[in-house]
Design an enzyme around this catalytic site. Structure first.
Site, PDB file in Angstrom:
ATOM      1  N   LYS A 112     -13.531 -20.003  20.426  1.00  0.00           N
ATOM      2  CA  LYS A 112     -12.410 -19.836  21.346  1.00  0.00           C
ATOM      3  C   LYS A 112     -11.307 -20.844  21.065  1.00  0.00           C
ATOM      4  O   LYS A 112     -10.126 -20.522  21.119  1.00  0.00           O
ATOM      5  CB  LYS A 112     -12.869 -19.970  22.796  1.00  0.00           C
ATOM      6  CG  LYS A 112     -13.653 -18.771  23.267  1.00  0.00           C
ATOM      7  CD  LYS A 112     -13.788 -18.776  24.779  1.00  0.00           C
ATOM      8  CE  LYS A 112     -14.665 -17.617  25.235  1.00  0.00           C
ATOM      9  NZ  LYS A 112     -14.916 -17.632  26.661  1.00  0.00           N
ATOM     10  N   LYS A 195     -19.558  -6.639  19.786  1.00  0.00           N
ATOM     11  CA  LYS A 195     -20.109  -6.304  21.095  1.00  0.00           C
ATOM     12  C   LYS A 195     -19.027  -5.756  22.022  1.00  0.00           C
ATOM     13  O   LYS A 195     -17.879  -6.160  21.958  1.00  0.00           O
ATOM     14  CB  LYS A 195     -20.691  -7.603  21.670  1.00  0.00           C
ATOM     15  CG  LYS A 195     -21.647  -7.425  22.796  1.00  0.00           C
ATOM     16  CD  LYS A 195     -22.353  -8.749  23.060  1.00  0.00           C
ATOM     17  CE  LYS A 195     -22.615  -8.908  24.545  1.00  0.00           C
ATOM     18  NZ  LYS A 195     -23.344 -10.118  24.869  1.00  0.00           N
ATOM     19  N   LYS A 198     -15.947  -8.036  27.610  1.00  0.00           N
ATOM     20  CA  LYS A 198     -15.025  -7.737  28.683  1.00  0.00           C
ATOM     21  C   LYS A 198     -13.827  -8.681  28.703  1.00  0.00           C
ATOM     22  O   LYS A 198     -12.747  -8.295  29.077  1.00  0.00           O
ATOM     23  CB  LYS A 198     -15.732  -7.767  30.023  1.00  0.00           C
ATOM     24  CG  LYS A 198     -16.248  -9.129  30.408  1.00  0.00           C
ATOM     25  CD  LYS A 198     -16.832  -9.104  31.798  1.00  0.00           C
ATOM     26  CE  LYS A 198     -17.657 -10.310  32.192  1.00  0.00           C
ATOM     27  NZ  LYS A 198     -17.562 -11.511  31.432  1.00  0.00           N
TER      28      LYS A 198
END
Ligand code: TRP
Length: 334
Positions: A112, A195, A198
């Site tokens: 990140k 994956k 969300k």
């Protein structure tokens, strides 16, 4: 009884991946066989650039969706993290047990932070695994059902528990990560090697729990497959197809390889998969709609949940404060 704790982060709308990979099992299995807590971990949503109104909205929605997915407040504890102060209280103490190097080694942090490309990274993004450890350790958790992307964080919680116990006396249960028994790992329909997440991504490869049936159908029908013609189950070579077969299997209770034998075209498989997903999500959407019409009920559940959670966490966090050397306030019972 086994204590189970898991959390959902309100940084994006919950997806079919969250449901098939985790929530469905929490409702069908975990809440019945264990003493389980399911938490909307809103403090974790502040670690990246965020919009306050959106976090509030997504937190309320995540809580309603947990209930809509079948979590029963009579059987388990559903609550919002920021309603229970013990998480933040314990997190600070654990920061005094964790090291800087340990934090910087976390894969998710590295990924990140790299994505921020020169922008500023919040300090809380670095320390977030400590807060997650606090979430887990405050409740004497035995098992943490999470996906593989979280096992390193649960590993850290274990390390911190062991280290604290050795240095300051036995205080914490040492938890372990438990993956789902039948790995329903739902991949992005447009990029079947990653994956169906969300948080960061949006777009046509992700089915959201609250998508209208027609939107679900469209997304499944447009799923990326390959140029082959026969329908076979091969995760390595035919990732897109395998993903569809796994989704169909997860929705209908079948076996992906066996299901493959019943199809001779991609179109028919997609059609059946789309309908299976629509049917699987239907009761969740319907219950969610009912809950939205009764916001007082959801608020009441969260208030009770926070009360129960606080009572469970308080003694452990107090013990950690004492153990690490903080002076108990006058009037404290011990
Ligand atoms: N980090 C988890 C995620 O991104 C969410 C989470 C926060 C969590 N605290 C937790 C999961 C405690 C399990 C237990 O999905």
């Amino acid at each position: 009884m086994t204590r189970v704790f898991s959390g959902v982060k309100p940084t994006g709308h919950l997806t079919l991946g969250n449901y098939l990979g985790a929530m469905r099992r929490w409702a069908a299995v975990d809440q019945h066989r264990s003493d389980a807590l399911f938490c909307v971990v809103d403090l974790h949503a502040l670690t990246v650039d965020h919009d306050p109104a959106r976090v509030r909205r997504l937190s309320r929605q995540a809580a309603s969706l947990l209930l809509a997915a079948g979590l029963d407040p009579e059987l388990c504890t559903v609550f919002v993290q920021s309603h229970v102060d013990e998480h933040a209280r314990l997190s600070y103490v654990l920061e005094c047990v964790a090291t800087d190097g340990e934090m910087r080694r976390m894969i998710q942090y590295k990924e990140k932070a790299a994505r921020e490309r020169g922008g500023s990274v919040r300090l809380s993004l670095l320390t977030y695994p400590v807060l997650m450890a606090a979430d887990i350790l405050a409740y004497g958790t035995d098992e943490v059902p999470v996906g593989d992307d979280q096992t390193q964080h649960v590993e850290l919680a274990r390390d911190l528990a062991v280290r604290f116990n050795q240095r300051y006396g036995h205080t914490f249960v040492v938890p372990r990560a438990t993956g789902p028994a039948v790995a329903a790992r739902v991949m992005n329909l447009q990029d079947p090697t990653s994956k169906m997440g969300k948080s960061e991504d949006t777009g046509p490869g992700i089915v959201y729990l609250l998508d209208e049936p027609d939107v679900v159908r469209k997304k499944v029908m447009r799923a990326v497959t390959d140029s082959g013609r026969d329908v076979v189950y091969d995760r390595e070579e035919r990732a897109g197809l395998a993903n569809l077969l796994e989704i169909l299997a997860a929705c209908t209770g079948g076996d992906p390889a066996e299901l493959a034998g019943g199809y001779d075209s991609y179109g028919a498989l997609k059609k059946d998969t789309a309908e299976a997903v629509v049917e699987t999500l239907r009761p969740v959407r319907e219950r969610h709609k009912e809950l939205c019409a009764d916001p007082g009920y959801v608020e009441g559940v969260l208030e009770d949940g926070a009360g129960k959670a606080r009572a469970m966490a308080r003694p452990t966090v107090d013990a950690a404060y004492r153990g690490i050397g903080l002076l108990p306030p006058a009037g404290a019972s011990r």
